[in-house]
Design an enzyme around this catalytic site. Structure first.
Site, short mmCIF file in Angstrom:
data_model
loop_
_atom_site.label_atom_id
_atom_site.label_comp_id
_atom_site.label_asym_id
_atom_site.label_seq_id
_atom_site.Cartn_x
_atom_site.Cartn_y
_atom_site.Cartn_z
N GLY A 248 0.75 -1.24 0.00
CA GLY A 248 0.00 0.00 0.00
C GLY A 248 0.78 1.29 0.00
O GLY A 248 0.19 2.35 0.09
N GLY A 292 2.94 -3.56 -4.21
CA GLY A 292 2.50 -3.92 -5.56
C GLY A 292 2.75 -2.73 -6.46
O GLY A 292 3.73 -2.68 -7.21
N ARG A 293 1.88 -1.73 -6.33
CA ARG A 293 1.97 -0.58 -7.26
C ARG A 293 3.31 0.13 -7.14
O ARG A 293 3.85 0.62 -8.13
CB ARG A 293 0.81 0.38 -7.03
CG ARG A 293 0.98 1.39 -5.91
CD ARG A 293 -0.22 2.29 -5.76
NE ARG A 293 -1.40 1.52 -5.44
CZ ARG A 293 -2.58 1.65 -6.04
NH1 ARG A 293 -2.73 2.55 -6.98
NH2 ARG A 293 -3.59 0.92 -5.67
N TYR A 334 -11.92 4.69 -10.07
CA TYR A 334 -11.54 5.44 -8.86
C TYR A 334 -11.29 6.92 -9.10
O TYR A 334 -10.79 7.60 -8.21
CB TYR A 334 -10.22 4.90 -8.29
CG TYR A 334 -10.04 3.41 -8.21
CD1 TYR A 334 -10.81 2.64 -7.33
CD2 TYR A 334 -9.05 2.77 -8.95
CE1 TYR A 334 -10.59 1.27 -7.23
CE2 TYR A 334 -8.83 1.41 -8.85
CZ TYR A 334 -9.61 0.66 -7.99
OH TYR A 334 -9.38 -0.68 -7.88
N CYS A 361 -17.98 2.46 -25.91
CA CYS A 361 -19.32 3.03 -25.95
C CYS A 361 -19.82 3.21 -24.54
O CYS A 361 -20.68 2.45 -24.06
CB CYS A 361 -20.23 2.12 -26.74
SG CYS A 361 -19.59 1.85 -28.38
N GLU A 362 -19.29 4.20 -23.88
CA GLU A 362 -19.51 4.38 -22.45
C GLU A 362 -19.01 5.79 -22.13
O GLU A 362 -17.83 6.07 -22.31
CB GLU A 362 -18.63 3.34 -21.73
CG GLU A 362 -18.90 3.09 -20.28
CD GLU A 362 -20.05 2.12 -20.11
OE1 GLU A 362 -20.90 2.43 -19.27
OE2 GLU A 362 -20.11 1.09 -20.80
N TYR A 390 -1.91 -2.01 -12.12
CA TYR A 390 -3.37 -2.03 -12.21
C TYR A 390 -3.89 -1.47 -13.54
O TYR A 390 -4.94 -0.86 -13.60
CB TYR A 390 -4.00 -1.29 -11.02
CG TYR A 390 -3.56 -1.86 -9.69
CD1 TYR A 390 -3.99 -3.12 -9.28
CD2 TYR A 390 -2.68 -1.17 -8.87
CE1 TYR A 390 -3.56 -3.67 -8.09
CE2 TYR A 390 -2.25 -1.71 -7.67
CZ TYR A 390 -2.69 -2.96 -7.28
OH TYR A 390 -2.25 -3.51 -6.11
#
Ligand code: PLP
Length: 433
Positions: A248, A292-293, A334, A361-362, A390
């Site tokens: 984190g 991780g990130r 997010y 298409c969003e 991610y």
């Protein structure tokens, strides 16, 4: 720089690990993820060096593979001497493919099936991080059937709110992850684990959330966990050999995000653990972290081709690219901010305010809103920075868009770590009756 391997060459083009971004886009097509291997190695070494300086021998970082999971990454992580946090049979299979030393793998997840458990044990996963009572019983039963005594950490929820985004908070009492100390259930979790015949309880785990910049929430979690270890010793005479404080540590996605000093943070966290243990008469456990990130994010850049520039007079401007939420869903999920540069105009002023939109298409398929980039046109190459984490791992085939390739840039060589999906790949599992 947000991404350390970037530069600008004499043509005013962005360079990634010393290569002209336009040449890379030409060679590999767009969209494509470019990952700088040296940055990943440097990040691994920062964690490893700090843990070996400030924590007892045997303390290691575990790379949280969910941030970027492909075989090439596991090879790098193995070479750098890290362990791995794996969360599914699919991640385990990827690590196995890379020849990762599975005794250094830690199997997470709050909903492991019997078949996941069986597969992980037979793949030689060293340690399970058990999330709940049901999993503990199932693991004990299956390990018994397979004739192994399985090493285990227990996932404990310390009850911390690290003030980050709601969807990435995981350490609070009512979290879906782990067993809470506050309700008195965690101590029973330890009791049950100690009573199981095919379980070898090695330590405790917590993970309070992601994208945390200050050391304080980690220090607070560490203190709560050591206090809990003290109760375990008092109640059962058992002490954890490992205290895994999860992942984190934050990443600078934009200039406004603070710099983070990994060495300093780890020093503070380890110092706190050591001093509380000494006061409490506990031996200082090995300390594990699960970045991780912060291992992979700033090693990555995604290149896109601009498909249209739409100025809605009096409202706003859109720059639409040939990718979007299918390769990077983080803004849609997010509202995560990104730094964006027009790679072929990198030395021009970034004074064109726009929303960068994807191809799906969003309406929510956006990569950034209200950002300032260089004025651009159809055919230009857009670089979104800090996309190593991610992005690929959360990519989808929504609208049947093929996933981009991962191109690894190493010193003096480059290689494709994951091929671009083809339309054949897209329809490969379809059957027409
Ligand atoms: C997601 C996760 C991590 C990694 O978090 P980052 O923010 O990527 O460092 C580590 N441990 C656990 C248990 C996680 O769920």
């Amino acid at each position: 720089m947000i991404v350390p391997c970037l530069g600008i060459n004499d043509n005013g083009h962005l360079t990634i690990a010393g290569r002209d971004a336009l040449a890379l886009a030409e060679k590999y097509g767009t969209p494509a993820y470019f990952i700088d291997e040296e940055t990943i190695r440097a990040n691994c070494r920062a964690y490893k060096a700090a843990l070996s300086k400030y924590a007892p021998e045997g303390s290691i970082p575990l790379y949280a593979g969910k941030a970027l999971c492909c075989a090439a990454i596991y090879r790098i992580i193995a070479e750098e001497g890290l362990g791995a946090d794996v969360v599914s049979a699919g991640e385990i299979a990827t690590a196995v493919l890379a020849g990762f030393p599975m005794e250094r793998a830690y199997f997470h997840g709050n909903a492991k099936t019997d078949s996941d458990i069986r597969y992980a044990i037979s793949a030689g996963v060293g340690t399970f991080v058990v999330d709940n009572f049901d999993e503990l019983s199932a693991l004990d039963r299956i390990a018994g059937e397979l004739g192994v005594r399985q090493r285990v950490l227990l996932r404990i929820t310390p009850g911390i709110d690290p003030h980050t985004h709601r969807k990435i908070i995981t350490g609070s009492v009512d979290s879906k992850f782990g067993v809470a100390i506050e309700t008195g259930q965690a101590i029973n979790f330890v009791r049950e684990a100690l009573e199981k015949k095919s379980i070898e309880l090695c330590g405790l785990h917590c993970h309070i959330g992601s994208q945390i910049f200050e050391p304080d929430p980690f220090i607070e979690a560490a203190s709560i966990m050591v206090e809990f270890a003290k109760s375990c010793k008092k109640e059962f005479g058992w002490e954890p050999e490992i205290l895994n404080l999860g992942g984190g540590f934050g990443v600078r996605y934009i200039e406004d995000h603070p710099h983070i000093n990994i060495d300093e943070n780890i020093k503070k966290v380890c110092g706190t653990v050591a001093s509380i243990c000494e006061e409490a008469g506990l031996r200082v456990p090995k300390i594990f972290l699960e970045p991780g990130r912060s291992i992979v994010a700033n090693a990555g850049v995604t290149l896109y081709t601009v498909c249209s520039v739409k100025e809605i007079t009096g409202y706003k401007n859109y720059v639409a690219v040939d990718g979007g939420m299918t390769d990077n869903p983080r803004y849609a999920l997010y509202s995560s901010p990104y730094t964006i540069i027009v790679a072929n105009r990198a030395s021009e002023p970034a004074d064109f305010e726009c929303t960068v939109a994807g191809r799906c298409c969003e309406s929510g398929d956006l990569l950034a809103e209200g950002v300032k980039i260089q004025k651009c046109e159809r055919g230009d190459i857009l670089a979104v920075l800090c996309t190593g984490a991610y992005n690929y791992s959360m990519a989808s085939n929504y609208n049947r868009v093929p996933r981009p390739p991962i191109v690894m840039l190493a010193q003096g060589s480059e290689y494709i770590a994951v091929e671009r999906e083809s339309y054949d790949d897209i329809v490969r599992l379809d059957r027409v009756r």
